[in-house]
Design a protein around this motif. Structure first.
Motif, PDB file in Angstrom:
ATOM      1  N   ASN A  34      11.288   7.527 -10.133  1.00  0.00           N
ATOM      2  CA  ASN A  34      11.671   7.419  -8.851  1.00  0.00           C
ATOM      3  C   ASN A  34      12.645   6.190  -9.078  1.00  0.00           C
ATOM      4  OD1 ASN A  34      10.376   5.741  -6.391  1.00  0.00           O
ATOM      5  ND2 ASN A  34      10.545   8.160  -6.163  1.00  0.00           N
ATOM      6  N   GLU A 249      11.105   9.633  -0.630  1.00  0.00           N
ATOM      7  CA  GLU A 249      10.052   9.982   0.108  1.00  0.00           C
ATOM      8  C   GLU A 249       8.961   8.988   0.003  1.00  0.00           C
ATOM      9  OE1 GLU A 249       9.129  12.969   1.325  1.00  0.00           O
ATOM     10  OE2 GLU A 249      10.884  14.077   0.891  1.00  0.00           O
ATOM     11  N   PHE A 250       9.276   7.754  -0.710  1.00  0.00           N
ATOM     12  CA  PHE A 250       8.133   6.891  -0.648  1.00  0.00           C
ATOM     13  C   PHE A 250       8.735   5.395  -0.662  1.00  0.00           C
ATOM     14  CE2 PHE A 250       6.650  10.465  -3.274  1.00  0.00           C
ATOM     15  CZ  PHE A 250       5.425  10.662  -2.639  1.00  0.00           C
ATOM     16  N   ASN A 251       8.026   4.362  -0.436  1.00  0.00           N
ATOM     17  CA  ASN A 251       8.564   2.910  -0.268  1.00  0.00           C
ATOM     18  C   ASN A 251       8.888   2.600  -1.470  1.00  0.00           C
ATOM     19  OD1 ASN A 251       8.064   2.767   2.598  1.00  0.00           O
ATOM     20  ND2 ASN A 251       5.900   1.996   2.133  1.00  0.00           N
ATOM     21  N   ILE A 254       6.045   1.146  -3.786  1.00  0.00           N
ATOM     22  CA  ILE A 254       4.693   1.859  -4.152  1.00  0.00           C
ATOM     23  C   ILE A 254       4.109   1.611  -5.610  1.00  0.00           C
ATOM     24  CG2 ILE A 254       6.021   3.955  -4.798  1.00  0.00           C
ATOM     25  CD1 ILE A 254       3.958   5.511  -3.210  1.00  0.00           C
ATOM     26  N   LEU A 259       1.990   6.681  -6.041  1.00  0.00           N
ATOM     27  CA  LEU A 259       3.119   7.413  -6.307  1.00  0.00           C
ATOM     28  C   LEU A 259       2.659   8.693  -6.797  1.00  0.00           C
ATOM     29  CD1 LEU A 259       6.178   8.147  -5.867  1.00  0.00           C
ATOM     30  CD2 LEU A 259       6.403   7.192  -8.311  1.00  0.00           C
ATOM     31  N   GLY A 262       0.815  10.471  -4.136  1.00  0.00           N
ATOM     32  CA  GLY A 262       1.572  10.734  -2.983  1.00  0.00           C
ATOM     33  C   GLY A 262       2.396  12.187  -3.521  1.00  0.00           C
TER      34      GLY A 262
END
Length: 432
Positions: A34, A249-251, A254, A259, A262
């Motif tokens: 990520n 898709e994520f902060n 996270i 993650l 998610g």
């Protein structure tokens, strides 16, 4: 139809994979991917170098030695080997074992129940203690069912992400993607795991194949090791690229466990995520039981098979688990870094020295290379606990020190020099 030899390789490879495949390892690659952006492949290469290649080389060393963890360092000296073995078990019981409780709380308890992590840790390690003192066969049955189920879910997650998302990646946050991947691979504890679990495999093979020759067992272990390594590589690389594909898709802040949950929810839905959480928790549990049992077995052996020592070690291991397991996963990973920066280079060097031909790995070569590695690991260790500024001048002098790999070139140079001196000294003979 599969031949008998092929079946033996597959069974041994599956056992090796199961021993390596701790649930905690699952939470590392997605966040790494990520953050890696378009350089995910470079990060993946670094991660797999320390989390797959080195551990499998550890299994190759076991194939050659066909002994225990103690045999890895005995060419340095029996005292060093004992201290090294104790350090390995102390780290294992203090960090990766409690991490399994933290992962269980964050993935399977916290999303559904408003209970404190301390309660989870107490219940978790109380159950671990029960299984450790009873050595239940249920764990073996669970292990055989859990690992295939987790692998299937992971390949579904990876496959869904690859076919559902465009191959568009964000920017990397890493200044040194390859070396950062290597250092994150330390956190899997797989090189340490190779030194420990390889001995378990040796014992199992010796019990099942009493008539097999040294060479037959060596071939079996090597083939199984490479097959297990390939499986680990596919899963780690797949999770890294999945994390990279889903970067938007994520902060950014996270957590690792959030993650993974998610990603599984977005690819397979909420039901699959719940199933994955349960499986990961059970896999965590079997890992913790294995670590505490292995540590208690080792200490028991050193004290003439005393059951009281076994019981005491198990109790202390579970108390340590409760104390450390109540912290979040990110904190345990941060605490583990200094210990790993010190012990991992030594472990890597011992693995490599044990797989080279004996004529290149005499006792004097072992001692020289290991001592050099220890000395040049100290700046990296100190840097990991906050002495970065004070070490800036030293890092300029030592090659690769800025990447926290300052031990690599000195150890390599000393290996070459020690062998040249050994070659020119006819009185020195290689250790067997």
């Amino acid at each position: 139809m599969l031949t008998k030899e092929t079946k033996e390789v597959l069974v041994t490879a599956f056992a090796l994979f199961s021993l390596f495949f701790g649930a905690g390892n699952l939470i590392l690659p997605p966040l790494l991917g990520n953050k890696s952006g378009e350089l995910w492949w470079l990060v993946a290469l670094g991660f797999c170098a320390s989390a797959v290649l080195i551990p499998i080389m550890g299994i190759m060393a076991h194939a050659k030695l066909q002994g225990t963890i103690f045999d890895f360092g005995k060419k340095v000296s029996p005292t060093f080997s004992l201290i090294y073995s104790l350090l390995i078990y102390a780290i294992s019981i203090s960090l990766p074992s409690p991490r399994t409780a933290a992962v269980t709380h964050e993935m399977a308890i916290q999303p559904f129940f408003d209970s404190p992590p301390l309660l989870t840790s107490i219940v978790y390690f109380s159950l671990v203690f029960v299984f450790v003192i009873n050595r239940s066969k249920i764990l073996n049955i669970l292990g055989k069912l859990l690992t295939p189920a987790i692998i299937l879910i992971l390949f579904l997650i990876i496959g869904t992400a690859l076919f559902s998302y465009d191959f568009a990646f964000g920017d990397t946050v890493f200044q040194n993607p390859f070396s950062d991947g290597i250092l994150e691979g330390y956190q899997t504890f797989d090189a340490i795991g190779a030194v420990v679990v390889g001995g378990v495999i040796i014992i199992s093979i010796n019990l099942k194949k009493k008539e097999a020759t040294y060479e037959e067992k060596k071939v079996l272990i090597r083939r199984s090791g490479w097959l297990a390594g390939l499986s680990l590589f596919l899963i780690y690389a797949g999770l890294i690229v999945t994390g990279a594909l889903m970067h938007g898709e994520f902060n950014a802040d996270i957590s690792r466990t959030a993650l993974l949950s998610g990603i599984s929810t977005k690819t397979l839905g909420g039901t699959a995520n719940l199933f994955l959480s349960i499986l990961v928790s059970l896999a965590c549990f079997t890992t913790a039981v294995g670590i505490v049992t292995g540590t208690a077995d080792f200490i028991k052996y050193r004290f003439h098979d005393s059951h009281a020592v076994y019981l005491t070690t198990a109790i202390l291991g579970c108390i340590l688990g409760v104390v450390m397991g109540q912290f979040n996963v990110g904190y345990i990973i941060a605490v583990a870094l200094p210990a790993l920066m010190f012990i991992y280079p030594i472990t890597i060097v011992l693995i490599l020295l044990n797989i080279v031909p004996d004529k290149l790995a005499s006792e004097k070569v072992f001692r020289a290379v290991v001592i050099t590695t220890i000395i040049f690991s100290i700046p990296d260790f100190l840097g990991s606990i906050g002495f970065t500024e004070a070490l800036s001048n030293i890092q300029k002098i030592i090659p690769l020190s800025g990447y926290s790999l300052g031990w690599v070139l000195p150890a390599g140079v000393v290996f070459v020099i020690a062998n040249l001196l050994h070659k020119n000294n006819p009185k020195t003979t290689p250790a067997s």
